[in-house]
Design a protein around this motif. Structure first.
Motif, PDB file in Angstrom:
ATOM      1  N   UNK A   1       0.785  -1.237   0.101  1.00  0.00           N
ATOM      2  CA  UNK A   1      -0.002   0.068  -0.230  1.00  0.00           C
ATOM      3  C   UNK A   1       1.087   1.210   0.111  1.00  0.00           C
ATOM      4  N   UNK A   2       0.172   2.268  -0.178  1.00  0.00           N
ATOM      5  CA  UNK A   2       1.001   3.736  -0.115  1.00  0.00           C
ATOM      6  C   UNK A   2       0.090   4.791   0.084  1.00  0.00           C
ATOM      7  N   UNK A   3       0.532   5.967   0.393  1.00  0.00           N
ATOM      8  CA  UNK A   3      -0.397   7.046   0.464  1.00  0.00           C
ATOM      9  C   UNK A   3      -1.184   7.655  -0.742  1.00  0.00           C
ATOM     10  N   UNK A   4      -2.439   7.751  -0.888  1.00  0.00           N
ATOM     11  CA  UNK A   4      -2.952   8.312  -1.996  1.00  0.00           C
ATOM     12  C   UNK A   4      -2.693   7.361  -3.339  1.00  0.00           C
ATOM     13  N   UNK A   5      -2.973   6.247  -3.079  1.00  0.00           N
ATOM     14  CA  UNK A   5      -2.706   5.138  -4.037  1.00  0.00           C
ATOM     15  C   UNK A   5      -3.607   5.231  -5.292  1.00  0.00           C
ATOM     16  N   UNK A   6      -3.149   5.245  -6.112  1.00  0.00           N
ATOM     17  CA  UNK A   6      -3.962   5.519  -7.664  1.00  0.00           C
ATOM     18  C   UNK A   6      -4.624   6.689  -7.786  1.00  0.00           C
ATOM     19  N   UNK A   7      -4.519   7.686  -6.788  1.00  0.00           N
ATOM     20  CA  UNK A   7      -5.065   8.939  -6.970  1.00  0.00           C
ATOM     21  C   UNK A   7      -6.529   9.065  -7.301  1.00  0.00           C
ATOM     22  N   UNK A   8      -6.895   8.393  -8.252  1.00  0.00           N
ATOM     23  CA  UNK A   8      -8.338   8.615  -8.762  1.00  0.00           C
ATOM     24  C   UNK A   8      -9.495   8.233  -7.479  1.00  0.00           C
ATOM     25  N   UNK A   9      -9.292   7.391  -6.782  1.00  0.00           N
ATOM     26  CA  UNK A   9     -10.417   7.205  -5.756  1.00  0.00           C
ATOM     27  C   UNK A   9     -10.428   8.186  -4.856  1.00  0.00           C
TER      28      UNK A   9
ATOM     29  N   UNK B   1      -4.315  -2.480   5.921  1.00  0.00           N
ATOM     30  CA  UNK B   1      -2.800  -2.691   5.956  1.00  0.00           C
ATOM     31  C   UNK B   1      -2.179  -1.773   7.119  1.00  0.00           C
ATOM     32  N   UNK B   2      -1.060  -1.272   6.700  1.00  0.00           N
ATOM     33  CA  UNK B   2      -0.380  -0.347   7.516  1.00  0.00           C
ATOM     34  C   UNK B   2      -0.822   1.063   7.460  1.00  0.00           C
ATOM     35  N   UNK B   3      -2.213   1.549   7.132  1.00  0.00           N
ATOM     36  CA  UNK B   3      -2.924   2.693   7.477  1.00  0.00           C
ATOM     37  C   UNK B   3      -2.876   3.886   6.400  1.00  0.00           C
ATOM     38  N   UNK B   4      -1.846   3.681   5.494  1.00  0.00           N
ATOM     39  CA  UNK B   4      -1.577   4.712   4.361  1.00  0.00           C
ATOM     40  C   UNK B   4      -3.152   4.942   3.874  1.00  0.00           C
ATOM     41  N   UNK B   5      -3.961   4.353   3.551  1.00  0.00           N
ATOM     42  CA  UNK B   5      -5.211   4.683   2.876  1.00  0.00           C
ATOM     43  C   UNK B   5      -6.187   5.570   3.853  1.00  0.00           C
ATOM     44  N   UNK B   6      -6.250   4.931   5.041  1.00  0.00           N
ATOM     45  CA  UNK B   6      -6.913   5.563   5.913  1.00  0.00           C
ATOM     46  C   UNK B   6      -6.536   7.148   6.226  1.00  0.00           C
ATOM     47  N   UNK B   7      -5.022   7.221   6.507  1.00  0.00           N
ATOM     48  CA  UNK B   7      -4.490   8.564   6.896  1.00  0.00           C
ATOM     49  C   UNK B   7      -4.838   9.286   5.700  1.00  0.00           C
TER      50      UNK B   7
ATOM     51  N   UNK C   1     -14.357   1.983   1.568  1.00  0.00           N
ATOM     52  CA  UNK C   1     -13.120   1.579   0.606  1.00  0.00           C
ATOM     53  C   UNK C   1     -12.772   0.214   0.782  1.00  0.00           C
ATOM     54  N   UNK C   2     -12.852  -0.592  -0.060  1.00  0.00           N
ATOM     55  CA  UNK C   2     -12.738  -2.023  -0.106  1.00  0.00           C
ATOM     56  C   UNK C   2     -11.789  -2.449  -1.576  1.00  0.00           C
ATOM     57  N   UNK C   3     -10.580  -1.674  -1.379  1.00  0.00           N
ATOM     58  CA  UNK C   3      -9.697  -1.568  -2.576  1.00  0.00           C
ATOM     59  C   UNK C   3      -8.496  -2.555  -2.599  1.00  0.00           C
ATOM     60  N   UNK C   4      -8.301  -3.233  -3.954  1.00  0.00           N
ATOM     61  CA  UNK C   4      -7.248  -4.065  -4.053  1.00  0.00           C
ATOM     62  C   UNK C   4      -7.274  -5.533  -3.212  1.00  0.00           C
ATOM     63  N   UNK C   5      -8.356  -5.872  -2.597  1.00  0.00           N
ATOM     64  CA  UNK C   5      -8.238  -7.063  -1.656  1.00  0.00           C
ATOM     65  C   UNK C   5      -9.150  -8.067  -2.755  1.00  0.00           C
ATOM     66  N   UNK C   6     -10.078  -7.746  -3.262  1.00  0.00           N
ATOM     67  CA  UNK C   6     -10.984  -8.845  -3.914  1.00  0.00           C
ATOM     68  C   UNK C   6     -10.212  -9.544  -5.192  1.00  0.00           C
TER      69      UNK C   6
ATOM     70  N   UNK D   1      -8.902  -0.442  -8.792  1.00  0.00           N
ATOM     71  CA  UNK D   1      -9.280  -0.240 -10.477  1.00  0.00           C
ATOM     72  C   UNK D   1      -9.668  -1.376 -11.151  1.00  0.00           C
ATOM     73  N   UNK D   2      -8.913  -2.660 -10.650  1.00  0.00           N
ATOM     74  CA  UNK D   2      -9.084  -3.909 -11.409  1.00  0.00           C
ATOM     75  C   UNK D   2     -10.203  -4.706 -10.886  1.00  0.00           C
ATOM     76  N   UNK D   3     -11.013  -4.049 -10.150  1.00  0.00           N
ATOM     77  CA  UNK D   3     -11.974  -5.069  -9.418  1.00  0.00           C
ATOM     78  C   UNK D   3     -13.579  -4.380  -9.987  1.00  0.00           C
ATOM     79  N   UNK D   4     -14.446  -5.437  -9.787  1.00  0.00           N
ATOM     80  CA  UNK D   4     -15.643  -5.264 -10.497  1.00  0.00           C
ATOM     81  C   UNK D   4     -16.711  -5.945  -9.516  1.00  0.00           C
ATOM     82  N   UNK D   5     -17.888  -5.499  -9.647  1.00  0.00           N
ATOM     83  CA  UNK D   5     -19.148  -6.282  -8.896  1.00  0.00           C
ATOM     84  C   UNK D   5     -19.879  -7.107 -10.015  1.00  0.00           C
ATOM     85  N   UNK D   6     -19.726  -6.613 -11.279  1.00  0.00           N
ATOM     86  CA  UNK D   6     -20.388  -7.377 -12.452  1.00  0.00           C
ATOM     87  C   UNK D   6     -20.306  -8.872 -12.425  1.00  0.00           C
ATOM     88  N   UNK D   7     -21.307  -9.463 -12.523  1.00  0.00           N
ATOM     89  CA  UNK D   7     -21.476 -11.142 -12.522  1.00  0.00           C
ATOM     90  C   UNK D   7     -21.174 -11.472 -11.144  1.00  0.00           C
TER      91      UNK D   7
END
Length: 292
Positions: free
Chosen positions: A73-81, A111-117, A211-216, A245-251
């Motif tokens: 993980x990292x701070x502001x990962x992928x920016x768009x979200x 993870x180590x908190x970067x997204x939450x912070x 936010x449930x990113x990059x785990x599915x 970005x690579x995750x979807x709910x479709x199907x």
């Protein structure tokens, strides 16, 4: 590691954490669990699996799950979200929650908190508009080890350089030895709890934003469906779900569907903002995301 031992580990990891460990990832299991063996004084992988087969050491099972869990993980990962959160989700919530003046956000697999912070920094930017509001950020993860790191808010120079704008570093961090530490004020905005996404979660309450990113991407389709099915009841009316970005709910899910206005945003089907799933979107499932 024998084929039988590897298959046992695959089953254990899937049952305990949902991880779908494909056969070509055997080398990864041998590498990570080899380190675990040396750290715990266990005489090799065969002995480790033998101890796991006894089923009497929950702490060892937890250690294996933690060793195999990816915590990249990292701070502001992928920016768009985060742009989506700042420019679309927050203005919407400021309007729809004006009477309750409350906002609850769940960072699953924190993870180590970067997204939450990172989210806390955005909320701090809007402090004048949120004056008098009760704002909560709940971060959960299956790993007690990474949660302890997140609680300290301590990051190396390398971790700080990955995605964190310099102005935010100067505003929200201070040096602590050879590391940088998140300000006490920001740390107070984030509550961290251990939680397995495969387990019941009603104790967490409801959330306006999840936010449930990059785990599915690490789960097989049935496990993805189970996780989304457990997440859906935690979503408040008109709430928003943000996936990777690579995750979807479709199907996969019939309760959480794509938002009608913003790409990368998902809603409860009952939401007025939710778009009906149309045929042109369906082929995306065939491409899917990477599986662990």
């Amino acid at each position: 590691m024998t084929e039988a031992d590897f298959n046992f580990l695959r089953l254990l990891l899937h049952l305990r954490s949902g991880l779908s460990l494909s056969p070509e990832k055997r080398y990864l299991a041998e590498s990570r669990l080899g380190i675990l063996c040396r750290r715990r004084g266990i005489d090799g992988l065969a002995t480790l699996v033998h101890q796991l087969r006894q089923g009497s050491d929950a702490t060892l099972e937890n250690a294996v799950v933690e060793a195999m869990t990816t915590n990249e993980t990292l701070f502001f990962r992928d920016h768009t979200p985060f742009d989506l959160f700042r420019n679309a989700i927050l203005p919407e919530k400021l309007a729809s929650n004006a009477s309750s003046r409350s906002l609850r956000i769940w960072c699953a697999a924190v993870s180590t908190g970067q997204e939450a912070y990172s989210l806390a920094m955005i909320l701090d930017e809007m402090a004048p508009r949120l004056a008098g509001w009760k704002v909560q950020i709940i971060g959960t993860d299956i790993s007690a080890e990474v949660l302890e790191r997140a609680r300290t808010g301590l990051y190396s120079q390398f971790e700080i350089q990955r995605g964190l704008p310099i102005q935010m570093l100067l505003k929200h961090f201070h040096q602590n030895g050879d590391k940088w530490q998140v300000s006490e004020r920001l740390r107070a905005m984030v509550e961290l709890k251990q939680h397995n996404l495969l387990e019941p979660n009603s104790h967490l309450g409801q959330f306006d934003v999840i936010f449930c990113r990059n785990v599915l991407i690490y789960f097989d389709v049935p496990t993805k469906a189970k996780v989304l099915g457990l997440i859906a009841p935690r979503l408040a009316p008109e709430g928003a779900v943000v996936l990777g970005a690579a995750e979807t709910v479709i199907g996969i899910s019939t309760t959480i569907v794509p938002d009608g206005k913003h790409r990368g945003l998902f809603r409860d089907r009952r939401s007025a903002h939710a778009a009906s799933m149309t045929l042109p979107l369906e082929p995306r499932l065939a491409q899917g995301g990477a599986r662990y």
